[in-house]
Every structure is written in C-alpha cells, then in structure tokens.
Design a protein around this motif. Sequence first.
Motif, PDB file in Angstrom:
ATOM      1  N   ARG A 186       3.329   4.649 -22.806  1.00  0.00           N
ATOM      2  CA  ARG A 186       2.856   3.372 -23.331  1.00  0.00           C
ATOM      3  C   ARG A 186       2.976   2.349 -22.207  1.00  0.00           C
ATOM      4  O   ARG A 186       4.056   2.136 -21.657  1.00  0.00           O
ATOM      5  N   ALA A 187       1.849   1.711 -21.835  1.00  0.00           N
ATOM      6  CA  ALA A 187       1.829   0.824 -20.678  1.00  0.00           C
ATOM      7  C   ALA A 187       1.411  -0.585 -21.080  1.00  0.00           C
ATOM      8  O   ALA A 187       0.654  -0.777 -22.041  1.00  0.00           O
ATOM      9  N   ARG A 188       1.907  -1.552 -20.322  1.00  0.00           N
ATOM     10  CA  ARG A 188       1.458  -2.929 -20.543  1.00  0.00           C
ATOM     11  C   ARG A 188       0.005  -3.095 -20.120  1.00  0.00           C
ATOM     12  O   ARG A 188      -0.734  -3.890 -20.698  1.00  0.00           O
ATOM     13  N   PHE A 189      -0.390  -2.334 -19.079  1.00  0.00           N
ATOM     14  CA  PHE A 189      -1.790  -2.376 -18.649  1.00  0.00           C
ATOM     15  C   PHE A 189      -2.149  -1.039 -18.016  1.00  0.00           C
ATOM     16  O   PHE A 189      -1.315  -0.387 -17.370  1.00  0.00           O
ATOM     17  N   LEU A 190      -3.432  -0.648 -18.197  1.00  0.00           N
ATOM     18  CA  LEU A 190      -3.932   0.641 -17.753  1.00  0.00           C
ATOM     19  C   LEU A 190      -5.116   0.422 -16.817  1.00  0.00           C
ATOM     20  O   LEU A 190      -6.051  -0.306 -17.146  1.00  0.00           O
ATOM     21  N   LEU A 191      -5.073   1.052 -15.627  1.00  0.00           N
ATOM     22  CA  LEU A 191      -6.156   0.968 -14.659  1.00  0.00           C
ATOM     23  C   LEU A 191      -6.723   2.361 -14.413  1.00  0.00           C
ATOM     24  O   LEU A 191      -5.973   3.307 -14.185  1.00  0.00           O
ATOM     25  N   SER A 201     -18.796  -1.083 -20.499  1.00  0.00           N
ATOM     26  CA  SER A 201     -17.921  -2.195 -20.173  1.00  0.00           C
ATOM     27  C   SER A 201     -16.955  -1.784 -19.079  1.00  0.00           C
ATOM     28  O   SER A 201     -16.561  -0.626 -18.986  1.00  0.00           O
ATOM     29  N   LEU A 202     -16.581  -2.756 -18.241  1.00  0.00           N
ATOM     30  CA  LEU A 202     -15.626  -2.505 -17.164  1.00  0.00           C
ATOM     31  C   LEU A 202     -14.192  -2.796 -17.576  1.00  0.00           C
ATOM     32  O   LEU A 202     -13.270  -2.605 -16.796  1.00  0.00           O
ATOM     33  N   TRP A 203     -14.013  -3.271 -18.778  1.00  0.00           N
ATOM     34  CA  TRP A 203     -12.672  -3.632 -19.238  1.00  0.00           C
ATOM     35  C   TRP A 203     -12.631  -3.535 -20.762  1.00  0.00           C
ATOM     36  O   TRP A 203     -13.652  -3.414 -21.435  1.00  0.00           O
ATOM     37  N   GLY A 204     -11.408  -3.585 -21.306  1.00  0.00           N
ATOM     38  CA  GLY A 204     -11.198  -3.546 -22.741  1.00  0.00           C
ATOM     39  C   GLY A 204      -9.770  -3.953 -23.029  1.00  0.00           C
ATOM     40  O   GLY A 204      -9.049  -4.411 -22.128  1.00  0.00           O
ATOM     41  N   PRO A 205      -9.315  -3.790 -24.244  1.00  0.00           N
ATOM     42  CA  PRO A 205      -7.947  -4.217 -24.582  1.00  0.00           C
ATOM     43  C   PRO A 205      -6.886  -3.453 -23.793  1.00  0.00           C
ATOM     44  O   PRO A 205      -6.649  -2.275 -24.029  1.00  0.00           O
ATOM     45  N   GLY A 206      -6.304  -4.129 -22.822  1.00  0.00           N
ATOM     46  CA  GLY A 206      -5.223  -3.527 -22.055  1.00  0.00           C
ATOM     47  C   GLY A 206      -5.647  -2.594 -20.943  1.00  0.00           C
ATOM     48  O   GLY A 206      -4.796  -1.923 -20.364  1.00  0.00           O
ATOM     49  N   GLU A 242      -2.350  15.583 -15.885  1.00  0.00           N
ATOM     50  CA  GLU A 242      -3.700  15.317 -16.381  1.00  0.00           C
ATOM     51  C   GLU A 242      -3.663  14.449 -17.634  1.00  0.00           C
ATOM     52  O   GLU A 242      -2.894  14.715 -18.568  1.00  0.00           O
ATOM     53  N   VAL A 243      -4.500  13.413 -17.661  1.00  0.00           N
ATOM     54  CA  VAL A 243      -4.621  12.558 -18.840  1.00  0.00           C
ATOM     55  C   VAL A 243      -5.518  13.257 -19.861  1.00  0.00           C
ATOM     56  O   VAL A 243      -6.666  13.599 -19.567  1.00  0.00           O
ATOM     57  N   LEU A 244      -4.982  13.451 -21.067  1.00  0.00           N
ATOM     58  CA  LEU A 244      -5.711  14.169 -22.113  1.00  0.00           C
ATOM     59  C   LEU A 244      -6.406  13.236 -23.092  1.00  0.00           C
ATOM     60  O   LEU A 244      -7.498  13.530 -23.577  1.00  0.00           O
ATOM     61  N   SER A 245      -5.759  12.122 -23.423  1.00  0.00           N
ATOM     62  CA  SER A 245      -6.349  11.185 -24.377  1.00  0.00           C
ATOM     63  C   SER A 245      -5.786   9.790 -24.131  1.00  0.00           C
ATOM     64  O   SER A 245      -4.738   9.623 -23.510  1.00  0.00           O
ATOM     65  N   VAL A 246      -6.516   8.801 -24.624  1.00  0.00           N
ATOM     66  CA  VAL A 246      -6.124   7.405 -24.469  1.00  0.00           C
ATOM     67  C   VAL A 246      -6.357   6.689 -25.794  1.00  0.00           C
ATOM     68  O   VAL A 246      -7.397   6.865 -26.434  1.00  0.00           O
ATOM     69  N   ASP A 247      -5.384   5.897 -26.211  1.00  0.00           N
ATOM     70  CA  ASP A 247      -5.487   5.110 -27.437  1.00  0.00           C
ATOM     71  C   ASP A 247      -5.286   3.642 -27.068  1.00  0.00           C
ATOM     72  O   ASP A 247      -4.230   3.252 -26.574  1.00  0.00           O
ATOM     73  N   THR A 248      -6.319   2.820 -27.277  1.00  0.00           N
ATOM     74  CA  THR A 248      -6.228   1.396 -26.942  1.00  0.00           C
ATOM     75  C   THR A 248      -6.249   0.520 -28.200  1.00  0.00           C
ATOM     76  O   THR A 248      -6.502  -0.673 -28.107  1.00  0.00           O
ATOM     77  N   THR A 249      -5.963   1.123 -29.357  1.00  0.00           N
ATOM     78  CA  THR A 249      -6.043   0.356 -30.615  1.00  0.00           C
ATOM     79  C   THR A 249      -4.750  -0.385 -30.940  1.00  0.00           C
ATOM     80  O   THR A 249      -4.737  -1.267 -31.798  1.00  0.00           O
ATOM     81  N   GLY A 250      -3.656  -0.038 -30.282  1.00  0.00           N
ATOM     82  CA  GLY A 250      -2.382  -0.683 -30.565  1.00  0.00           C
ATOM     83  C   GLY A 250      -2.160  -1.917 -29.712  1.00  0.00           C
ATOM     84  O   GLY A 250      -3.065  -2.406 -29.017  1.00  0.00           O
ATOM     85  N   GLU A 251      -0.936  -2.432 -29.752  1.00  0.00           N
ATOM     86  CA  GLU A 251      -0.614  -3.605 -28.958  1.00  0.00           C
ATOM     87  C   GLU A 251      -0.692  -3.304 -27.473  1.00  0.00           C
ATOM     88  O   GLU A 251      -0.999  -4.186 -26.669  1.00  0.00           O
ATOM     89  N   GLN A 252      -0.372  -2.076 -27.092  1.00  0.00           N
ATOM     90  CA  GLN A 252      -0.461  -1.652 -25.702  1.00  0.00           C
ATOM     91  C   GLN A 252      -1.193  -0.316 -25.631  1.00  0.00           C
ATOM     92  O   GLN A 252      -1.094   0.497 -26.561  1.00  0.00           O
ATOM     93  N   PRO A 253      -1.949  -0.084 -24.564  1.00  0.00           N
ATOM     94  CA  PRO A 253      -2.620   1.213 -24.437  1.00  0.00           C
ATOM     95  C   PRO A 253      -1.604   2.341 -24.318  1.00  0.00           C
ATOM     96  O   PRO A 253      -0.538   2.175 -23.721  1.00  0.00           O
ATOM     97  N   GLU A 254      -1.955   3.479 -24.920  1.00  0.00           N
ATOM     98  CA  GLU A 254      -1.072   4.644 -24.896  1.00  0.00           C
ATOM     99  C   GLU A 254      -1.848   5.852 -24.403  1.00  0.00           C
ATOM    100  O   GLU A 254      -2.945   6.139 -24.886  1.00  0.00           O
ATOM    101  N   VAL A 255      -1.262   6.539 -23.446  1.00  0.00           N
ATOM    102  CA  VAL A 255      -1.904   7.697 -22.818  1.00  0.00           C
ATOM    103  C   VAL A 255      -1.111   8.953 -23.156  1.00  0.00           C
ATOM    104  O   VAL A 255       0.121   8.941 -23.132  1.00  0.00           O
ATOM    105  N   THR A 256      -1.822  10.021 -23.486  1.00  0.00           N
ATOM    106  CA  THR A 256      -1.197  11.331 -23.632  1.00  0.00           C
ATOM    107  C   THR A 256      -1.561  12.149 -22.404  1.00  0.00           C
ATOM    108  O   THR A 256      -2.738  12.259 -22.042  1.00  0.00           O
TER     109      THR A 256
END
Length: 388
Positions: free
Chosen positions: A154-159, A284-289, A128-142
């Motif tokens: 930490r992913a290059r891109f998140l869908l 929005s349908l998209w954002g940073p990463g 289960e995905v608990l949180s998402v951080d898109t403020t860095g160079e790459q999106p990071e999921v906990t």
Amino acid sequence: MKTESADILIIGAGPAGSVAAGLLRKQGRDVLVLEREQFPRFSIGESLLPQSMEYIEAAGMLQDVVEAGFQYKNGAAFVRGDKYTDFDFRDKFSPGWGTTFQVQRAHFDHVLARGAERQGATVRYRHEVLSVDTTGEQPEVTARGPDGETYRVRARFLLDASGFGRVLPRLLDLETPSNFPKRGAIFTHVQDRTPPGSFDRNKIRVTVHPEHVHVWYWTIPFSDGRCSLGVVAKMEYLEQYKGEDTERLQAIVKETPSLANLLKDAVWDTPARKLTGYAANVKSLWGPGFALLGNAGEFHCIRRAHAGETVDWEKDYAKPLKAGVDTFRTFVESWYAGGFQQVIFHPNPSPDVRRMISAILAGYAWDTNNPYVAESKRRLSVLEAVCA
C-alpha cells in the motif's frame, strides 16, 4: 497474504524508474522499486537524448554515468543514397545539455539502478506486479517475488516506469489504440569493424532506404567497437523477408548500399530480435494516487502534494507533457510521410532553422520559445512546402 506500506512505489527499474527514485530520494521520500527482470538485462533505446542529462544530473547519477565509460554523443547523422547531413546538438536553439552518451542498456540501466540504491532506494528484482487497486484511500499493488510468494504494497503514491511493459495502462484498462500504422523493428548488436574515418562514432547514424521513405535504419556506435543496428518499417514490409531474424535483417541492410558498405566487415555474432507494434496511447496519464512517468513534471506535482498544496494533475502535469509529446509526434509523422526528410536533406538550409530543428532532435520538445515547438504543425508544414 502480508501487506506492507511504502511512501512512493515505482514499477520498473529502467532509466525512468531509477532516475525517478533518485529524484524522489533527493526530496527525502522513501522509495520502493519493483522490477520484473533481473539486471543486467538486454533492452533497446540506446542513443540517449541530451535533454535527459538534466534529470540524470539532478538525480545525483551523473558521475556514475560518466565513469561507466559509455560512448560520447554530440549529435545525429542522416544518410539517404549519396546524401549526408548531420546535426551537432551543441549548436541548438534551446539552452541545456548538448551532449550525452550512446549506451549498452544492460550496463547503463544497471548503473542507474545501483545509483538509486546507493541513494537509499530499495530495488527488488524479479518482483512482478500482478494487480493494482486504486479505489481505496491509497493505491494498493499485489506483487509476486522470485520465491513465488505474493504480497501487497500500500503506497502513498504509485509511479509507472514500466515502459514497453505498460503495467498500469494494462491493469487499469487505460490503453487505447494508436492511429500510427503498425510498425516493427528487427535489431541486433554487431562488432562493426568500420574503417577509421568512415563513421562518426560521436553521432547516431540514421539511414533511409533508397526506395522506401518509411523504412529506416539506426546505427548506434558503442565505445567498445560494437554497435547497435536495427531497421524500422511497416509490418507488411518486414513480413516479406523469410528466415531467422538475423537473416531478415541482413537482407534488408543489403538493400541500402551505403549501410551495407559501411558494415561490410562486420561480425554478426548476436542473434537478432524483433519488436512489433510498440506505439500505444493511453486514456489518461494520471489517476487517484498514480501517474505514468513522463518528463519529470510529476516530481514537482508530488512534492507540492506532499507539502499540502492542491495539485491539478491534468493542468499541471498531463497537458504540458502531452504538448511535448505532440511536438515529437508532428515530426515523427512528417518523417514517415517523407516531408521532414526533405527538410533534413535540403541542400541550402537556414542556419537558424537548423538550430531550432537540432534542439527538437536533442529532446527539447517542451521549449515553447522555439517556434517549431510552439507552432509545430503549422511551422513544419510551411517548411516542408519551402523545401519541396
């Protein structure tokens, strides 16, 4: 907490997520899929649109689906009172697939997920995905695994392919209220026992309540003699009915003689379920990463970005996707208002117009060569007036 890396991280292993994984593996990308549930699991959305077959084929999963033995589908039938009409999706304006399948989603979703794994994607169930951080160079999921341990990716891109779960819209505060009236659905699977010849099992059957245009039923036949049965209506209508959900659905079916007669010998052996307020908008349908999965335009954008090109996600992805969604929305709003129903049941339809409508019902809402896509609101408004 450990941190790992991924090229592409997909949230959700349903059809959108698994097909996305297959398409991205075709591009040579490493793909990790996190799925909250354990497959197979129950879901609705069982009558596929022919337009989706192009992506299943492109993802290398067509043979998997064909060999699974699902119910063949070539169109849609509509019933209201003594009125009946049907559309054959093979006779449509837009080029492309005209046939598809009607599927038990528990099996279908698992077939596609296994197809994604066969092509090299990693699928983790009960993560289960608990949180998402898109403020860095790459999106990071906990995320949290079935053992209760949390970890970061930490992913290059998140869908986001989470569907009703709306993971990214919820975690990134992208949700906005929908101006659709709040509707609900009550649904189940039954052993239908319909008499031979009384029911075209190659088509989804949409039945309209004889008195209320906003109340409609789906009957989706499967290949094993069972079918999916559900009703969609405004919440205040559904709330009139008391008792268990199965009793409520049975009572509403009895109000429509054509459907009640069709299912008079059905065996109601599966407890009904309900779904409430499933319409939602996003800012929005998209954002940073990251991007929310849509009509496969995101894969072209990802490939271009990976090749070093500059991608205008709003112009190249969001606007074209919204255009098709707006076409569907025009027809859905007209359906609930009753205008599109007058078009559907008109006794002397134009064959050319029917082929254009058939294409949209088959999912080809992005084909701007179709006048009812390019100018959906104006064209449909004129057509409603003519049919009225």
